[in-house]
Design an enzyme around this catalytic site. Structure first.
Site, PDB file in Angstrom:
ATOM      1  N   ASP A 190     -84.582  41.429 -69.064  1.00  0.00           N
ATOM      2  CA  ASP A 190     -84.637  40.314 -68.122  1.00  0.00           C
ATOM      3  C   ASP A 190     -85.719  39.362 -68.606  1.00  0.00           C
ATOM      4  OD1 ASP A 190     -85.055  38.575 -65.987  1.00  0.00           O
ATOM      5  OD2 ASP A 190     -84.733  40.106 -64.462  1.00  0.00           O
ATOM      6  N   TYR A 223     -83.027  22.621 -60.778  1.00  0.00           N
ATOM      7  CA  TYR A 223     -82.535  22.933 -62.121  1.00  0.00           C
ATOM      8  C   TYR A 223     -83.078  21.923 -63.131  1.00  0.00           C
ATOM      9  CZ  TYR A 223     -79.208  23.729 -65.946  1.00  0.00           C
ATOM     10  OH  TYR A 223     -78.636  23.985 -67.167  1.00  0.00           O
ATOM     11  N   SER A 256     -80.880  21.573 -71.853  1.00  0.00           N
ATOM     12  CA  SER A 256     -79.805  20.975 -71.067  1.00  0.00           C
ATOM     13  C   SER A 256     -79.963  19.456 -70.991  1.00  0.00           C
ATOM     14  CB  SER A 256     -79.772  21.562 -69.648  1.00  0.00           C
ATOM     15  OG  SER A 256     -78.947  20.820 -68.783  1.00  0.00           O
ATOM     16  N   ALA A 283     -85.709  20.035 -62.852  1.00  0.00           N
ATOM     17  CA  ALA A 283     -87.165  20.162 -62.983  1.00  0.00           C
ATOM     18  C   ALA A 283     -87.532  21.307 -63.924  1.00  0.00           C
ATOM     19  CB  ALA A 283     -87.793  20.386 -61.609  1.00  0.00           C
ATOM     20  N   SER A 284     -86.799  22.417 -63.822  1.00  0.00           N
ATOM     21  CA  SER A 284     -87.083  23.556 -64.703  1.00  0.00           C
ATOM     22  C   SER A 284     -86.804  23.202 -66.159  1.00  0.00           C
ATOM     23  CB  SER A 284     -86.251  24.775 -64.281  1.00  0.00           C
ATOM     24  OG  SER A 284     -84.869  24.589 -64.539  1.00  0.00           O
ATOM     25  N   LYS A 285     -85.759  22.425 -66.404  1.00  0.00           N
ATOM     26  CA  LYS A 285     -85.415  22.022 -67.761  1.00  0.00           C
ATOM     27  C   LYS A 285     -86.353  20.915 -68.261  1.00  0.00           C
ATOM     28  CE  LYS A 285     -81.912  24.781 -68.425  1.00  0.00           C
ATOM     29  NZ  LYS A 285     -81.912  25.806 -69.492  1.00  0.00           N
TER      30      LYS A 285
END
Length: 321
Positions: free
Chosen positions: A105, A197, A184, A199-201
């Site tokens: 993980d 999503y 992405s 923001a994480s990328k």
């Protein structure tokens, strides 16, 4: 200090403009020569060791097959052990001389250290680290039920790349290797319902652009920005606003509408070709690069178009939630 700031505000803009006028022509010539060189020369990854996270399906799985066709030795990382075994067997059929799979993980730091350690223990080297694992969420920020729920998304999408990178860098420096990161399109092509999503990328984009500066030429970095591809994500596998994984194909279809879905096989082929040719960025389909120009030069219009395309569908999407 205020005087210095005022002087710099007056002096620096014209100086930078002059520098651009002087530097841009030779830089464009350099980029053109680099483009021509990359058309004919690519890295030979035969026998090299490549770690791919998120290797059990989608883009990750087919990146594995593209490396296998080039006879790279592979380490496949994902949480689903049975799927990893299937992908590993297919990788051998595609031509990889040695494949191991590690059930792990990426959101757990000890797991990340373990699969890098197992790579070195088995192969004695590491040449490419492909950080591909990720999950997506699609709901409006104001609909968030528990503001802590998106932590799991950041744990996988952001920390799931940072952890293995930390443990891999010493080995990649020895091999003059590469780090590959799936940032992405949403890292720079913003839109509604993908706030967490995106923001994480976006955080990944900033981190690895900074890491380029820190590492210099010691380790290459290629950032991937694929569009919508035929994968579990495009089949509606999402992180819900309640914080649980769900499959909601109707909701995703209502969101993306007429956005073309790219073949995952073709996307992976473009990605690995770009990696082997030393590209800094790989965007597929390439027409998305022009949306970035649109956003830079006419941001207000880009925002209005995004609202027309997506926010107008809010009622439809809410009915499917």
């Amino acid at each position: 200090m205020e005087l210095i700031t005022s002087v710099m505000n007056l002096v620096l803009p014209p100086l930078i403009l002059i520098c651009l006028i002087v530097v841009l022509p030779p830089y464009l010539i350099y980029k053109f020569m680099l483009f021509i060189t990359r058309l004919f020369f690519a890295e030979d990854v035969s026998g090299k060791v490549v770690v791919v996270t998120g290797a059990s399906s989608g883009i990750g799985e087919h990146i594995v097959y593209e490396y296998a066709k080039r006879r790279a030795r592979l380490v496949l990382v994902a949480r689903r052990e049975s799927r990893l075994r299937e992908v590993a067997e297919n990788a051998r059929i595609h031509g990889s001389p040695d494949v191991i799979s590690v059930c792990a993980d990426v959101s757990i730091v000890d797991d990340c250290k373990r699969f890098i350690d197992e790579t070195i223990s088995h192969f004695g080297q590491l040449d490419h680290l492909v950080n591909n694992a990720g999950i997506i969420s699609t709901y409006y920020f104001e609909e968030t039920i528990d503001i802590t729920n998106p932590r799991s998304l950041f744990d996988i999408n952001f920390w799931g790349s940072i952890y293995p990178t930390h443990f891999a860098i010493p080995h990649l420096k020895k091999s003059k290797g590469k780090i590959v990161v799936n940032t992405s399109l949403t890292a720079w092509f913003y839109g509604p319902v993908i706030s967490f999503y995106g923001a994480s990328k976006g955080a990944l984009l900033n981190f690895y652009e900074t890491l380029r500066v820190e590492l210099g030429s010691e380790v290459g970095i290629t950032l991937l920005s694929p569009g919508l591809v035929a994968s579990e994500m495009s089949e509606g596998k999402l992180l819900s606003k309640e914080g649980a994984m769900e499959v909601n194909k109707e909701k995703l279809d209502a969101l993306v509408g007429m956005v073309p879905v790219r073949s995952v096989e073709e996307c992976a082929k473009v990605i690995v070709n770009g990696i082997c040719r030393g590209k800094r960025w790989v965007t597929d389909p390439s027409f998305y690069e022009y949306f970035n120009l649109f956003k830079i030069f006419v941001p207000e219009i880009a925002e209005r178009v995004a609202r027309l395309l997506f926010v107008a569908k809010q009622d439809t999407i809410n009915k499917l939630s």
